[in-house]
Design a protein around this motif. Structure first.
Motif, PDB file in Angstrom:
ATOM      1  N   LEU A 123       0.793  -0.890   0.147  1.00  0.00           N
ATOM      2  CA  LEU A 123      -0.334  -0.058   0.017  1.00  0.00           C
ATOM      3  C   LEU A 123       0.841   1.228  -0.173  1.00  0.00           C
ATOM      4  N   ASN A 124       2.024   1.554  -0.191  1.00  0.00           N
ATOM      5  CA  ASN A 124       2.401   2.277   0.006  1.00  0.00           C
ATOM      6  C   ASN A 124       3.580   2.935  -0.953  1.00  0.00           C
ATOM      7  N   ARG A 125       3.337   1.548  -2.090  1.00  0.00           N
ATOM      8  CA  ARG A 125       3.579   2.010  -2.866  1.00  0.00           C
ATOM      9  C   ARG A 125       3.476   2.688  -3.909  1.00  0.00           C
ATOM     10  N   ILE A 126       4.369   3.851  -4.083  1.00  0.00           N
ATOM     11  CA  ILE A 126       4.533   5.307  -5.630  1.00  0.00           C
ATOM     12  C   ILE A 126       4.514   4.319  -7.147  1.00  0.00           C
ATOM     13  N   HIS A 127       3.501   4.470  -6.951  1.00  0.00           N
ATOM     14  CA  HIS A 127       3.677   4.292  -8.953  1.00  0.00           C
ATOM     15  C   HIS A 127       4.445   5.291  -9.609  1.00  0.00           C
ATOM     16  N   PRO A 128       4.842   4.732 -10.404  1.00  0.00           N
ATOM     17  CA  PRO A 128       5.995   5.811 -11.238  1.00  0.00           C
ATOM     18  C   PRO A 128       5.271   6.625 -13.105  1.00  0.00           C
ATOM     19  N   GLU A 129       4.352   6.009 -12.915  1.00  0.00           N
ATOM     20  CA  GLU A 129       3.249   6.447 -14.090  1.00  0.00           C
ATOM     21  C   GLU A 129       2.392   6.700 -13.095  1.00  0.00           C
ATOM     22  N   ILE A 130       2.477   6.808 -12.519  1.00  0.00           N
ATOM     23  CA  ILE A 130       1.033   7.895 -11.661  1.00  0.00           C
ATOM     24  C   ILE A 130       1.396   8.928 -11.239  1.00  0.00           C
ATOM     25  N   TRP A 131       1.846   9.630 -10.459  1.00  0.00           N
ATOM     26  CA  TRP A 131       2.502  10.011  -9.554  1.00  0.00           C
ATOM     27  C   TRP A 131       3.090  11.221  -9.771  1.00  0.00           C
ATOM     28  N   PRO A 132       3.778  11.683  -9.776  1.00  0.00           N
ATOM     29  CA  PRO A 132       4.783  14.017 -10.437  1.00  0.00           C
ATOM     30  C   PRO A 132       6.181  12.723 -10.659  1.00  0.00           C
ATOM     31  N   ARG A 133       6.635  13.047 -11.538  1.00  0.00           N
ATOM     32  CA  ARG A 133       8.210  12.390 -11.986  1.00  0.00           C
ATOM     33  C   ARG A 133       9.470  12.574 -10.360  1.00  0.00           C
ATOM     34  N   THR A 134       9.059  13.175 -10.064  1.00  0.00           N
ATOM     35  CA  THR A 134       9.936  14.154  -9.029  1.00  0.00           C
ATOM     36  C   THR A 134       9.791  13.080  -7.754  1.00  0.00           C
ATOM     37  N   GLY A 192      -6.853  16.142 -25.941  1.00  0.00           N
ATOM     38  CA  GLY A 192      -7.676  15.292 -25.141  1.00  0.00           C
ATOM     39  C   GLY A 192      -6.456  13.978 -24.528  1.00  0.00           C
ATOM     40  N   TYR A 193      -5.174  14.635 -24.865  1.00  0.00           N
ATOM     41  CA  TYR A 193      -4.708  12.408 -24.832  1.00  0.00           C
ATOM     42  C   TYR A 193      -4.883  12.605 -22.828  1.00  0.00           C
ATOM     43  N   GLY A 194      -4.422  11.454 -23.353  1.00  0.00           N
ATOM     44  CA  GLY A 194      -5.284  10.698 -21.787  1.00  0.00           C
ATOM     45  C   GLY A 194      -3.376  10.882 -20.726  1.00  0.00           C
ATOM     46  N   ILE A 195      -4.009  10.119 -19.571  1.00  0.00           N
ATOM     47  CA  ILE A 195      -2.734  10.075 -18.386  1.00  0.00           C
ATOM     48  C   ILE A 195      -3.312   8.957 -17.743  1.00  0.00           C
ATOM     49  N   ALA A 196      -2.184   8.708 -16.865  1.00  0.00           N
ATOM     50  CA  ALA A 196      -2.644   7.531 -16.130  1.00  0.00           C
ATOM     51  C   ALA A 196      -3.095   7.837 -15.311  1.00  0.00           C
ATOM     52  N   TYR A 197      -5.089   7.056 -14.643  1.00  0.00           N
ATOM     53  CA  TYR A 197      -4.353   7.731 -12.845  1.00  0.00           C
ATOM     54  C   TYR A 197      -4.916   6.507 -11.718  1.00  0.00           C
ATOM     55  N   THR A 198      -4.930   5.756 -12.646  1.00  0.00           N
ATOM     56  CA  THR A 198      -4.911   4.035 -10.977  1.00  0.00           C
ATOM     57  C   THR A 198      -4.200   3.340 -11.951  1.00  0.00           C
ATOM     58  N   PRO A 199      -2.965   2.273 -11.230  1.00  0.00           N
ATOM     59  CA  PRO A 199      -2.564   1.234 -11.886  1.00  0.00           C
ATOM     60  C   PRO A 199      -2.476   0.589 -13.485  1.00  0.00           C
ATOM     61  N   ASP A 200      -3.531   0.343 -13.417  1.00  0.00           N
ATOM     62  CA  ASP A 200      -4.169   0.021 -14.473  1.00  0.00           C
ATOM     63  C   ASP A 200      -4.212   0.441 -15.752  1.00  0.00           C
ATOM     64  N   GLU A 201      -4.028   1.595 -16.119  1.00  0.00           N
ATOM     65  CA  GLU A 201      -3.808   2.727 -16.763  1.00  0.00           C
ATOM     66  C   GLU A 201      -2.661   2.634 -17.311  1.00  0.00           C
ATOM     67  N   VAL A 202      -2.655   2.757 -18.656  1.00  0.00           N
ATOM     68  CA  VAL A 202      -1.310   3.492 -19.887  1.00  0.00           C
ATOM     69  C   VAL A 202      -1.765   4.276 -19.488  1.00  0.00           C
ATOM     70  N   THR A 248      -5.970   7.397  -7.655  1.00  0.00           N
ATOM     71  CA  THR A 248      -5.266   6.760  -6.599  1.00  0.00           C
ATOM     72  C   THR A 248      -5.155   7.824  -5.630  1.00  0.00           C
ATOM     73  N   THR A 249      -5.033   6.953  -4.601  1.00  0.00           N
ATOM     74  CA  THR A 249      -4.955   7.975  -3.185  1.00  0.00           C
ATOM     75  C   THR A 249      -3.767   6.843  -2.445  1.00  0.00           C
ATOM     76  N   LEU A 250      -2.957   7.557  -1.591  1.00  0.00           N
ATOM     77  CA  LEU A 250      -2.434   6.935   0.067  1.00  0.00           C
ATOM     78  C   LEU A 250      -1.866   7.723   0.486  1.00  0.00           C
TER      79      LEU A 250
END
Length: 460
Positions: free
Chosen positions: A28-39, A276-286, A367-369
């Motif tokens: 539950l503590n993992r920060i998915h790089p696809e979702i969270w800010p790059r830094t 309109g280009y999408g982004i990932a909001y959850t880990p299962d999105e690309v 996604t929240t943590l």
């Protein structure tokens, strides 16, 4: 059977077992790089953005709080500029706009789309070059068009027959000859929510290709010497991750370019395929790859135009969410934790639909943590809700959080850089939160948060 809200269906319908939220993640503590800010990272268990501990941000600025990772946002500006080198990249200001954001755009060499006189005023307030601004809107007022003409915006995208006549009159009145584009509804079925799909015929934007309205708009503009028709514009929707729709729209627009040449002997030099280009909001999105989008769009436009004997027009794109969305988070303080036995745990925070209406508006997923510490407690299925007097006041519909979550903990919600602050309200008289930019271990306010005095100002 437990009840869960399906984002695309009846809010009171029971979900089938296979529609239940996925199993809790292993960490539950993992920060998915696809979702969270790059830094993003963790220091002493706490979430850090731009080298700044979110606990320090909460202590200094309070919560709710929008946090924007400057390095993330500016790096994505450069990503689009590089991928679309030789084309025009116009940031869609409706996603999020403030003076500092405009300064970043200027420094990175991007242009800007505005959809109102207010957005235009923000850009002009910091001296952004008006020739790098495109003016959008389905119902531009006479005052907005007049100001756009006076300052010399680069393009005005016309949206109706009435606007063509209105703009022609104003251009003649003020001795201007603006470059204009026609917003064309191409009939493309964008695989997104009804409220953010914008290229089907039955909606308020643009002039239909299928009914012949777009072709008629071309005739009317070419008949007005006060207007300089330079191209066509299309926008098929928002949060789109399938590039097929863009390719179909590009093909249909280039077909219209051919028809314009055949009927009028006019070759239009520009083609704007919107954003309109999408982004990932959850880990299962690309999220779609920016370079792949750029290469695909250029290839299809070049192929169709070359096959029709037309020169390849200059291509323009309008990313908004793709630039600012992933670099922003929202920070909240937990107020109450209420277990509804047999269903889920409701986690109430100090914000809500006034600072993020997207979940209530069209079933957005987030996604929240737990941001103020790490936890290895057992996961609990949670719904993060706000403090407003609405049962639909939901920020994150269903998500696993640590079972030891308690009042005073900080929660962070990822990918809220786009549209959350732009759509914010004062519902229940909650002040709008501040926007803080972080970079290299430093933070600064770029949009001040409101106070109760601000809410009362102007009332008689």
């Amino acid at each position: 059977m437990s009840r869960f809200v399906h984002p695309a269906g009846d809010r009171h319908a029971e979900m089938l077992p296979q529609e239940r939220p996925p199993q809790a993640p292993a960490d539950l503590n993992r920060i998915h790089p696809e979702i969270w800010p790059r830094t993003s990272g963790r220091t002493d268990g706490a979430l850090t953005i731009g080298g700044v501990d979110v606990r320090d941000l909460a202590e200094q600025y309070g919560t709710p709080l929008y946090v924007l990772d400057e390095d993330d946002v500016r790096s994505r500006m450069r990503d689009y500029a590089s991928a679309f080198a030789g084309s025009e990249v116009h940031y869609a200001g409706k996603a999020f706009l403030c003076k500092e954001m405009v300064r970043w755009l200027d420094a990175e060499g991007l242009s800007l789309d505005v959809a109102s006189g207010g957005e235009l005023a923000v850009a002009l307030a910091v001296g952004f070059p008006p020739e790098r601004i495109t003016m959008h809107g389905n119902n531009k007022s006479e005052a907005e068009l007049t100001r756009a003409l006076e300052i010399g915006v680069g393009h005005i995208v016309v949206d109706s027959y009435e606007e063509i006549a209105r703009l022609g009159y104003l251009a003649d009145k003020y001795g201007k000859r603006p470059d204009v584009m026609i917003r064309v509804t191409t009939g493309v079925e964008a695989h997104t929510h009804e409220f953010i799909a914008t290229a089907h015929d039955d909606q308020k934007f643009g002039l239909s290709l299928n009914t012949g309205a777009a072709a008629e708009a071309v005739r009317r503009i070419l008949a007005l010497p006060q207007l300089n028709l330079v191209g066509l514009h299309s926008h098929i929707g928002s949060q789109i991750v399938d590039t097929a729709g863009f390719e179909v729209a590009a093909r249909r627009l280039t077909t219209l370019l051919v028809a314009i040449k055949e009927e009028h002997g006019v070759v239009l030099p520009e083609l704007d395929l919107g954003g309109g280009y999408g982004i990932a909001y959850t880990p299962d999105e690309v999220a779609p790859d920016v370079k792949e989008i750029a290469d695909s769009l250029r290839e299809i436009v070049a192929k169709v135009c070359t096959g029709a004997g037309l020169p390849v027009p200059k291509l323009t794109v309008e990313p908004g969410r793709g630039i600012v969305g992933p670099g922003g988070i929202s920070l909240y303080t937990v107020g109450t934790v209420k277990d509804v036995e047999g269903l889920r745990t409701y986690v109430s925070v100090d914000g809500g639909m006034s600072d993020n209406v997207r979940t209530a508006l069209y079933g957005a997923e987030y996604t929240t943590l737990l941001a103020s510490r790490e936890s290895h407690a057992q996961p609990m299925l949670s719904r993060v809700v706000g403090k407003h007097c609405e049962s639909g006041d939901i920020i994150v519909r269903d998500h696993y959080l640590p079972g030891d979550l308690a009042p005073g903990d900080l929660l962070a919600v990822a990918a809220t850089g786009a549209y959350c602050r732009s759509l914010a309200s004062n519902y229940n008289y909650l002040p709008k939160p501040a926007v803080v930019a972080v970079r290299n271990g430093q933070s600064r306010v770029i949009v001040q948060g409101e106070t109760e005095d601000d809410l009362l100002r102007g009332q008689l």
